[in-house]
Design a protein around this motif. Sequence first.
Motif: not given
Length: 217
Positions: A197-217
Amino acid sequence: MDTQNKTFLKRCIMMVTGILFIGICVGSYRLSAFGVDAFTCMNLGISGFLHMTFGTWQLIMNAAILVVVFFNARQCIGAGTIVNMVCVGYLADFICWLFQDILKEEMTLPLRILALIIGSIFAGMGVAFYMVAEMGIAPYDSVAVIIENVTRGKIPFQNARVMSDVTVVVIGVVFCLMSHGDLWLIIGIGTICNALLNGPLIQFFKIHVAEPVMNGK
């Protein structure tokens, strides 16, 4: 504070938050007693076979992987790489000490299952956060990035991560069996969940949580 300094500060916060999440992940896996993460599984298996302390072997393995990362994915090395290597183990130790020695919490089956779920979620979220921060990631977390780069994207990150996790689990099991060690001390349902599960979860959180937080969305 100008925009550049604000961005740098946000990246630092993202990096530290990600490493904090990874510490929670490792501590939760240990509290669950359902098996350790894939990389730890391999290192426990090999260190037992070599009759070497776990910490010493893990340091050697991290150093060896870091050399490969330096020549193949140098962008993955940064302050976060060192902070991760030094702090995650201590954070996990602190969490276990807090629950076991201070709170004296008895890990019943429901609590162990909860710890397993928390560990799985925070594993993916932690790596996603400090990858997006781009201040360096742990040597092993760079392996999937290298595979994606070497295959020119034919093997995407999430698939590469599953491949690397499954591979190191198999290596850990083989070495543990060769040394006649206790297999259930290094592998369990938590190890399988982490590997798959780690690979898919990393990709999910990267796209839907981490990147929006980083970009201020």
